[in-house]
Write a protein that holds these residues in place. Sequence first.
Motif, PDB file in Angstrom:
ATOM      1  N   ALA A   8       0.835  -1.206   0.000  1.00  0.00           N
ATOM      2  CA  ALA A   8       0.000   0.000   0.000  1.00  0.00           C
ATOM      3  C   ALA A   8       0.868   1.253   0.000  1.00  0.00           C
ATOM      4  O   ALA A   8       0.556   2.242  -0.683  1.00  0.00           O
ATOM      5  CB  ALA A   8      -0.932  -0.003   1.203  1.00  0.00           C
ATOM      6  N   THR A   9       1.954   1.232   0.741  1.00  0.00           N
ATOM      7  CA  THR A   9       2.873   2.363   0.753  1.00  0.00           C
ATOM      8  C   THR A   9       3.516   2.543  -0.615  1.00  0.00           C
ATOM      9  O   THR A   9       3.636   3.667  -1.121  1.00  0.00           O
ATOM     10  CB  THR A   9       3.961   2.153   1.815  1.00  0.00           C
ATOM     11  OG1 THR A   9       3.334   2.035   3.099  1.00  0.00           O
ATOM     12  CG2 THR A   9       4.944   3.303   1.839  1.00  0.00           C
ATOM     13  N   ARG A  10       3.897   1.437  -1.229  1.00  0.00           N
ATOM     14  CA  ARG A  10       4.553   1.498  -2.545  1.00  0.00           C
ATOM     15  C   ARG A  10       3.652   2.142  -3.582  1.00  0.00           C
ATOM     16  O   ARG A  10       4.105   2.927  -4.418  1.00  0.00           O
ATOM     17  CB  ARG A  10       4.938   0.076  -2.978  1.00  0.00           C
ATOM     18  CG  ARG A  10       5.616  -0.005  -4.332  1.00  0.00           C
ATOM     19  CD  ARG A  10       5.888  -1.447  -4.714  1.00  0.00           C
ATOM     20  NE  ARG A  10       6.403  -1.548  -6.064  1.00  0.00           N
ATOM     21  CZ  ARG A  10       6.394  -2.656  -6.787  1.00  0.00           C
ATOM     22  NH1 ARG A  10       5.897  -3.773  -6.262  1.00  0.00           N
ATOM     23  NH2 ARG A  10       6.867  -2.673  -8.010  1.00  0.00           N
ATOM     24  N   PHE A  11       2.349   1.822  -3.541  1.00  0.00           N
ATOM     25  CA  PHE A  11       1.425   2.312  -4.556  1.00  0.00           C
ATOM     26  C   PHE A  11       0.564   3.481  -4.067  1.00  0.00           C
ATOM     27  O   PHE A  11      -0.371   3.896  -4.756  1.00  0.00           O
ATOM     28  CB  PHE A  11       0.507   1.181  -5.026  1.00  0.00           C
ATOM     29  CG  PHE A  11       1.198   0.149  -5.871  1.00  0.00           C
ATOM     30  CD1 PHE A  11       1.423   0.378  -7.219  1.00  0.00           C
ATOM     31  CD2 PHE A  11       1.644  -1.047  -5.317  1.00  0.00           C
ATOM     32  CE1 PHE A  11       2.071  -0.568  -8.005  1.00  0.00           C
ATOM     33  CE2 PHE A  11       2.276  -2.003  -6.081  1.00  0.00           C
ATOM     34  CZ  PHE A  11       2.501  -1.759  -7.444  1.00  0.00           C
ATOM     35  N   ALA A  12       0.852   4.006  -2.862  1.00  0.00           N
ATOM     36  CA  ALA A  12       0.078   5.112  -2.285  1.00  0.00           C
ATOM     37  C   ALA A  12      -1.418   4.780  -2.243  1.00  0.00           C
ATOM     38  O   ALA A  12      -2.264   5.608  -2.562  1.00  0.00           O
ATOM     39  CB  ALA A  12       0.313   6.409  -3.047  1.00  0.00           C
ATOM     40  N   MET A  13      -1.718   3.536  -1.827  1.00  0.00           N
ATOM     41  CA  MET A  13      -3.101   3.078  -1.695  1.00  0.00           C
ATOM     42  C   MET A  13      -3.508   3.139  -0.224  1.00  0.00           C
ATOM     43  O   MET A  13      -2.904   2.459   0.611  1.00  0.00           O
ATOM     44  CB  MET A  13      -3.250   1.638  -2.202  1.00  0.00           C
ATOM     45  CG  MET A  13      -4.640   1.039  -2.025  1.00  0.00           C
ATOM     46  SD  MET A  13      -5.946   1.900  -2.954  1.00  0.00           S
ATOM     47  CE  MET A  13      -5.434   1.557  -4.650  1.00  0.00           C
ATOM     48  N   PRO A  14      -4.490   3.949   0.152  1.00  0.00           N
ATOM     49  CA  PRO A  14      -4.910   4.017   1.554  1.00  0.00           C
ATOM     50  C   PRO A  14      -5.372   2.652   2.079  1.00  0.00           C
ATOM     51  O   PRO A  14      -6.108   1.934   1.397  1.00  0.00           O
ATOM     52  CB  PRO A  14      -6.058   5.024   1.519  1.00  0.00           C
ATOM     53  CG  PRO A  14      -5.762   5.886   0.326  1.00  0.00           C
ATOM     54  CD  PRO A  14      -5.169   4.949  -0.689  1.00  0.00           C
ATOM     55  N   LEU A  15      -4.933   2.343   3.286  1.00  0.00           N
ATOM     56  CA  LEU A  15      -5.263   1.069   3.935  1.00  0.00           C
ATOM     57  C   LEU A  15      -6.234   1.321   5.081  1.00  0.00           C
ATOM     58  O   LEU A  15      -5.899   2.004   6.049  1.00  0.00           O
ATOM     59  CB  LEU A  15      -3.985   0.408   4.461  1.00  0.00           C
ATOM     60  CG  LEU A  15      -4.154  -0.851   5.315  1.00  0.00           C
ATOM     61  CD1 LEU A  15      -4.855  -1.961   4.534  1.00  0.00           C
ATOM     62  CD2 LEU A  15      -2.791  -1.327   5.832  1.00  0.00           C
ATOM     63  N   MET A  16      -7.445   0.777   4.945  1.00  0.00           N
ATOM     64  CA  MET A  16      -8.447   0.818   6.005  1.00  0.00           C
ATOM     65  C   MET A  16      -8.335  -0.475   6.814  1.00  0.00           C
ATOM     66  O   MET A  16      -8.456  -1.565   6.251  1.00  0.00           O
ATOM     67  CB  MET A  16      -9.855   0.941   5.423  1.00  0.00           C
ATOM     68  CG  MET A  16     -10.972   0.937   6.463  1.00  0.00           C
ATOM     69  SD  MET A  16     -12.635   0.787   5.733  1.00  0.00           S
ATOM     70  CE  MET A  16     -12.789   2.340   4.865  1.00  0.00           C
TER      71      MET A  16
END
Length: 295
Positions: free
Chosen positions: A156-164
Amino acid sequence: MTSGYPHPLQKESLPMHPYRLNRLFNPRSGRALDVAVDHGFFGEASFITGIENMTKVVDVLLDAAPDAIQLTLGQAHKLQSRPGKAKPSLVLRTDVANVYGNPLDAHIFSHHVPHAIEEAVRLDAVAVCANLMQLPGRPEIREANIRSIMALREEATRFAMPLMIEPLVMQDNSTAGGYMVDGDIDKIVTLVRQAVELGADLIKADPADDLSAYSRVIEVADGVPVLVRGGGRVDDRTLLERTARVLDAGAAGIVYGRNIVQHPDPAGITAALMRVLHDGASVDSALSSLQERSR
């Protein structure tokens, strides 16, 4: 309630710039309504009551126009293939478990989808969702969830995807049945804090038995936006009053499923909830507008 609440995306403590979350939270209010219809993922017959035909469910929800719809890898295309810029955003469920049966299976598990973050990018999701479950006497499930969250956090950090992260303090299935949460505020606060420590960008939290103490959940999240789960079906006034109370405590939104998709008027109850969230409407005013629709 007033419209002077702070926007959750302006919190300096978020670990990354949440560009995708600009499509989740209403720009006026800084709040969000996410409708969860990912229940079929868990393989429990009772979970699909009212959502047997997912194409129709998505049709209904598109008409209701919440801020987001929470779907699984196998159902997300039903939303994302629809044309238009104004449709609800996608929140993608990334993990599957068999912890809701009564009795529990002899072997219980929880796994996240391989390459879940890349799938979320391809599907243009605004966030992904993963469980952090505390199940009495079964610490291996919490361990499995933590392993999944750590793997998802890296990608998620690599792709800037928010993690809920969804902290779930569950009751014993043998006494309470599947999917019944423990409303103990101390347990909720502790598990929410662990979710924050694991790197959550968003928290999907249990409601508490004592909502007067719910500000403790917001405090321990310390800048990470908290969206509150809906739980089982309740009457309209109870639902709206609970919503108003968690918002007053500082929640950034709500994630409701059965209280919307199993409602006689999903579009109406969604509109009533959105009035409370985004317009600061009173419970009585929102309830009156809902009742007017049925006359």
